[in-house]
Every structure is written in C-alpha cells, then in structure tokens.
Design a protein around this motif. Structure first.
Motif, PDB file in Angstrom:
ATOM      1  N   ILE A  62       0.857  -1.179   0.000  1.00 29.52           N
ATOM      2  CA  ILE A  62       0.000   0.000   0.000  1.00 29.52           C
ATOM      3  C   ILE A  62       0.897   1.234   0.000  1.00 29.52           C
ATOM      4  CG2 ILE A  62      -1.983  -1.078   1.130  1.00 29.52           C
ATOM      5  CD1 ILE A  62      -1.003   0.033   3.756  1.00 29.52           C
TER       6      ILE A  62
ATOM      7  N   LEU B 241      -7.454   5.771   2.858  1.00 30.40           N
ATOM      8  CA  LEU B 241      -7.892   4.759   3.812  1.00 30.40           C
ATOM      9  C   LEU B 241      -7.235   5.053   5.163  1.00 30.40           C
ATOM     10  CD1 LEU B 241      -7.434   1.583   1.570  1.00 30.40           C
ATOM     11  CD2 LEU B 241      -9.608   2.689   2.159  1.00 30.40           C
TER      12      LEU B 241
ATOM     13  N   HIS C 124      -8.556  -2.488   2.137  1.00 32.07           N
ATOM     14  CA  HIS C 124      -7.782  -2.272   0.912  1.00 32.07           C
ATOM     15  C   HIS C 124      -7.795  -3.490  -0.001  1.00 32.07           C
ATOM     16  CE1 HIS C 124      -5.236  -4.183   3.901  1.00 32.07           C
ATOM     17  NE2 HIS C 124      -4.356  -4.525   2.975  1.00 32.07           N
TER      18      HIS C 124
ATOM     19  N   LYS D 182      -4.703   2.264  -1.623  1.00 31.32           N
ATOM     20  CA  LYS D 182      -4.599   1.000  -2.344  1.00 31.32           C
ATOM     21  C   LYS D 182      -3.834   1.218  -3.647  1.00 31.32           C
ATOM     22  CE  LYS D 182      -7.536  -2.618  -4.363  1.00 31.32           C
ATOM     23  NZ  LYS D 182      -8.928  -3.113  -4.509  1.00 31.32           N
TER      24      LYS D 182
END
Length: 309
Positions: A165, A181, A191, A276
């Motif tokens: 990520i 996120l 994710h 992501k």
C-alpha cells in the motif's frame, strides 16, 4: 583428496601461500608442498601462480565447489546422527529481512519454542541476495521473504498473503481524500476489497518519494506499478528497510510503498493516510525457502509443519 579444503580456502582468501601459512600456523614450505602433492594427484594445477595475488584455475574452482559440497554432506549426516541419538532437539537457523524478523516470525517462533523447547533458534537478518547465498552455502537452514526463488536451487513453502500500500503523511495527501484509507481500514483489510479503487499515481506528480533499494522485492514491484501507470516517482531517499522508509514518511519527508503487514504491526502514527495500489503487483505472498537436496533436519521439519497450521 578433499581434506586440504581449509588450506585452499585460506590461500584464496589471502591471495598468498605465505600469508595463508601464517594464518594457519604452519610453514610456507609445508603448505606449498601439500598443495603441490594434491595438484600432482589431480593432474592439474589448482592455482595460477603467474599472477599476484594468486588465483584459482578453473580446476581449482571445481575442486573447491566439490569440497564444500562434501563438507555440507558431512554436516548433514552429523546433524542426523545427533538427532537420531537424542530423538529431537538440534538447531534451526532462519534468515529474513528486518520486516519479517520483526513482525512475521515472532508469533511463529513463539509457537515453535513452546512446542519444541529443546531446539536452539538463531536468526540472521540481511538482504535477500545475501540470505539466498547463505542458504545455498548451508549457513542458514531456511529463509523467509516475499521474492521469487530459483526453483532449480530452492524449494518454496507458502505461508501467508500480504499487500503493498502507499503510505503518505497528511501534508502530502490533502488532495487525495477520495482514495484515502485509515489505519482501521488497513487493519480490517478494506484495501483488499475489490470495490475500493486504487490511487491513480499521476496525482502524485512532484510529490517526494521514499524508495527502497533495488535488491528488494518491494522495489521491483513498485517499479512495475509505476511503469504500468506511466508514472515516474520523484525519489528523494533510497533505503534498505521498509520500517525506516515508513518512519521517514511519518516524519513528513515523502510518501512510500510499504506492506500492510508493517502497518498492522508497527507503532502507528495516527494522521498517516493509506492508499490501495494495483492488485496484480500489490498482492504478494510471504514464503519460506529451503535448499533443494539437503537433509531436512528434525527442527526444519517441525518448523515447516508449523507453517501449514
């Protein structure tokens, strides 16, 4: 024929018969005579003495490889005998990166030690290139990493999945809220939800990037992610450890790619944002590697069985 391996290795290491003799506490004429008798027995020179420092010939390199293989076979048999006589115990040496040794191995080792308290454990931290070489040479029993290993040299055992990520400090992610996120999202694996859209990397033009160094699997995957996105990151630091890169990003020095394993286990900085990235390259497997055709000790068997549970 192979009992002189120590002499040959010391000559290679020092590049000198006289220095090798001094290091081994024997006379220079003695070591020279021993090597000469060995060369006469083989019928080929092991060293090119016309250069300084002296170097192994092709025959000398083949001799040393064979000698080391014989040494490993002897060590394997010695390990077997020890375990056969003691009905267990032994030693297990595992290599891994800082991330794997810090966050992935500890719970495994805790379970392993509770079940097999007589097995001595040793951990070796290093780069994957160095660890695979140690695995091939026999100085470590197993290596844990997310890279792909040469199937002609190593057997691979799957352990678990993880995802890369993007981690960014708030001052570098103000215009990216639609894709952001939280720490709790990562903890809850949001994710990994196909409905969550990856961050378009072009939105990070001119944003400073903290990269890992080229020998890492993360660097190789990030290169593919960026290339497929037509994106050229503005790299300000190149570091060898994900933990260091994440800490630098947390200090506001740039954005970086890290694994969700790190985010779930590290001391969390509350205002960091996460994004992501491509599923194809962002998803990877944590695996354990073992050298092919080497005796599998009691301790190694026990640890590999633990991976499956």
């Amino acid at each position: 024929m192979f009992r002189l391996r120590t002499y040959i290795e010391e000559i290679v290491k020092t590049g000198s018969f006289s220095q090798a003799a001094a290091n081994l506490y024997i006379s220079q004429p003695s070591i020279s005579a021993c090597v000469k008798r060995l060369e006469q027995k083989i019928g080929e020179p092991l060293f090119d003495r016309s250069v300084t420092p002296v170097q192994l010939t092709q025959c000398g390199e083949a001799y040393l490889r064979a000698a080391r293989q014989i040494q490993l076979a002897e060590e394997d048999f010695s390990t077997f005998l020890d375990e056969y006589r003691e009905c267990g115990g032994g030693k297990l040496v595992i290599g891994g990166s800082n991330l794997n040794i810090s966050y992935i191995l500890p719970p495994l080792l805790q379970r392993f030690s509770a079940r097999y308290p007589d097995v001595e454990l040793e951990l070796v931290e290093g780069s994957i290139d160095a660890l695979q070489q140690m695995l091939w040479e026999g100085s470590v029993d197993l290596v844990m990493d997310s890279c792909d290993a040469d199937a002609s040299r190593f057997r691979t055992y799957y352990y678990k999945d993880e995802n890369l990520i993007l981690a960014a400090p708030p001052q570098l992610s103000r215009n990216l809220e639609a894709y952001a996120l939280s720490y709790e999202d990562i903890r809850n694996n949001r994710h990994r939800d196909s409905a969550v859209q990856p961050l378009p990397l072009y939105l990070l033009n001119n944003v400073p990037f903290i990269s890992l160094t080229p020998e890492t699997d993360t660097w190789q995957r990030v290169q593919t992610i960026c290339r497929e996105s037509g994106f050229e990151p503005k790299i300000v630091f190149s570091l060898s450890q994900q933990t260091t890169a994440f800490n630098m990003a947390s200090a506001g020095l740039g954005v970086t790619f890290v694994s969700d394993t790190l985010i779930k286990n590290a001391n969390f900085v509350s205002d960091m944002k996460f994004f992501k990235v491509s599923d194809r390259e962002g998803h990877r497997q944590i695996k354990v590697f073992q050298k092919l055709n080497r005796y599998t000790s009691y301790a190694v068997k026990a640890f590999l069985q633990l991976l499956e549970k």
